[in-house]
Design an enzyme around this catalytic site. Structure first.
Site, PDB file in Angstrom:
ATOM      1  N   ARG A  51       0.841  -1.206   0.000  1.00 49.55           N
ATOM      2  CA  ARG A  51       0.000   0.000   0.000  1.00 49.55           C
ATOM      3  C   ARG A  51       0.869   1.247   0.000  1.00 49.55           C
ATOM      4  NH1 ARG A  51      -1.967   3.019   4.220  1.00 49.55           N
ATOM      5  NH2 ARG A  51      -1.668   1.330   5.737  1.00 49.55           N
ATOM      6  N   TYR A 104     -16.827  15.981 -16.317  1.00 42.68           N
ATOM      7  CA  TYR A 104     -17.329  14.637 -16.060  1.00 42.68           C
ATOM      8  C   TYR A 104     -18.217  14.667 -14.829  1.00 42.68           C
ATOM      9  CZ  TYR A 104     -17.221   9.655 -14.892  1.00 42.68           C
ATOM     10  OH  TYR A 104     -17.575   8.373 -14.575  1.00 42.68           O
ATOM     11  N   ASP A 179      -7.610  17.633 -16.101  1.00 41.69           N
ATOM     12  CA  ASP A 179      -7.923  16.261 -16.467  1.00 41.69           C
ATOM     13  C   ASP A 179      -7.589  16.112 -17.949  1.00 41.69           C
ATOM     14  OD1 ASP A 179      -9.085  13.856 -17.255  1.00 41.69           O
ATOM     15  OD2 ASP A 179     -10.695  14.006 -15.781  1.00 41.69           O
ATOM     16  N   LYS A 204      -8.957   4.696 -19.638  1.00 45.19           N
ATOM     17  CA  LYS A 204      -9.346   5.069 -20.988  1.00 45.19           C
ATOM     18  C   LYS A 204      -8.184   4.871 -21.966  1.00 45.19           C
ATOM     19  CE  LYS A 204     -13.231   6.551 -19.049  1.00 45.19           C
ATOM     20  NZ  LYS A 204     -12.964   6.553 -17.607  1.00 45.19           N
TER      21      LYS A 204
END
Length: 383
Positions: A51, A104, A179, A204
């Protein structure tokens, strides 16, 4: 004797972040499938727990940084929204955040939720209207803590004047986050314009095969990267090692995929603009696009997403997916396959997005096949 020379982004995507070139070395980095590491005594900077850090992240993080012109490795996250959440977390608590009205929808929801919890304010603007953005930075006497940019916006494909917004935001001490999912670093590199943070939904185009959910954040500032790394560690929104490896593999063909996608999108947009059963089409390559000249000036591409409003309104938009054989009715975007969806089927989508608007993600298929399939489906809807 080797000669140093500048590599194009296409070559960087295919070659960077590979293992050291020594006899018997693998060409591709290995995947380390371990959640923990051997460790005794006081931590000494070596691997401890996955982590916190794992070597399986590093090649993809270095490659994204090279593509985005950052001297610092990117930070992989469990999803694009995990990356967005971490980036928005950098805005000072309670400070206003300027966002595109057509960002978005999940990013908008997150920004609004942050404002409710921390007492801040979300100032939604037309991100293509630079004067409106500048005004929003200091409206009501309160200076914004961050400007969040999408360019092109999702799904309306508005193009922001990113360099001008960066300059205005920094003049009032605001951070700028971009973004860059739609454009990819092959289309634009906002850090080169002075942006503070760049985010990708690596789900994407970067991974490109609709088989990974990942996000990435990259910055050129040491202080911001450390804050982002600490938040990622504490919140636990980390990437899995195998997903990181799949992302790296996908990025090796990024240039080839985007070349075909961009060419297909521009060709289809031009044909759709003349189709008798299409009421409206939007793509930055079209001279009819409101920011066509800005896109041509600032970007190295016009993108792989177009929007279409078919004749027949919502009923036609909903019915189209029953008649296509190649185009997939599906959410998300950026894969090798062509897909589309009616965005207003989501209740949280902006009410200014037309009800019948289809967001079309163009893939790498043969453009003539894509055209015949789409043309036949449009005609079948009205048969």
């Amino acid at each position: 004797m080797s000669t140093e020379f500048h590599l194009s982004p296409d070559t960087v995507a295919a070659t960077a972040a590979r293992p050291e070139r020594v006899q018997g070395a693998p060409v591709n980095p290995p995947v380390t499938l371990s959640s923990t590491y051997v460790s005794m005594g006081a931590p000494d900077g070596s691997m401890l727990y996955a982590r916190w850090d794992t070597e399986s992240w590093h090649p993809a993080e270095r490659l994204i940084a090279r593509l985005e012109s950052s001297p610092l490795p990117a930070l992989l996250h469990a999803s694009g929204m995990a990356a967005v959440a971490n980036a928005l977390h950098l805005a000072p608590a309670g400070s206003p955040v300027v966002v595109p009205r057509h960002a978005y929808h999940a990013s908008l929801l997150l920004a609004r939720d942050r404002a409710r919890r921390e007492g801040g304010e979300v100032r939604e603007v037309d991100i293509a209207d630079t004067e409106a953005v500048v005004e929003a930075l200091t409206s009501e006497g309160a200076e914004a803590g961050m400007v969040w940019i999408e360019s092109p916006t999702n799904p309306m494909l508005e193009i922001a004047d990113v360099p001008a917004i960066v300059e205005a935001a920094h003049a009032v001490g605001a951070l700028v986050g971009v973004d860059n999912t739609f454009a990819t670093p092959l289309g634009q590199r906002p850090l080169e314009w002075g942006a503070d943070i760049v985010v990708h939904s690596a789900t994407k185009y970067l991974s490109g095969h609709s088989d990974v959910v990942l996000g990435a954040v990259v910055t050129s500032r040491e202080d911001l990267r450390e804050a982002l790394r600490e938040e990622r560690t504490e919140s636990g929104g980390v990437a899995g090692p195998f997903e990181a490896w799949l992302l790296l593999r996908g990025m090796r063909t990024l240039a080839l995929r985007m070349e075909r996608i961009w060419a297909n999108a521009a060709e289809l947009a031009a044909r759709l603009a003349a189709h008798p059963l299409v009421a409206e089409v939007c793509h930055p390559s079209l001279p009819s696009h409101a920011q066509h000249e800005r896109a041509a000036r600032l970007m190295d591409c016009f993108g792989g997403v177009a929007t279409v409003r078919p004749v027949g309104g919502v009923a036609a938009a909903e019915d189209l997916g029953r008649h296509t054989r190649i185009w997939l009715p599906a959410t998300s975007l950026g894969g090798v396959e062509s897909s589309f969806e009616r965005r207003r089927r989501f209740p949280s989508e902006a009410p200014t997005v037309p009800e019948d608007l289809l967001r079309m993600s163009v893939g790498i298929e043969d453009v003539e096949d894509l055209w015949r399939d789409l043309d036949a489906a449009l005609r079948a809807v009205h048969a």
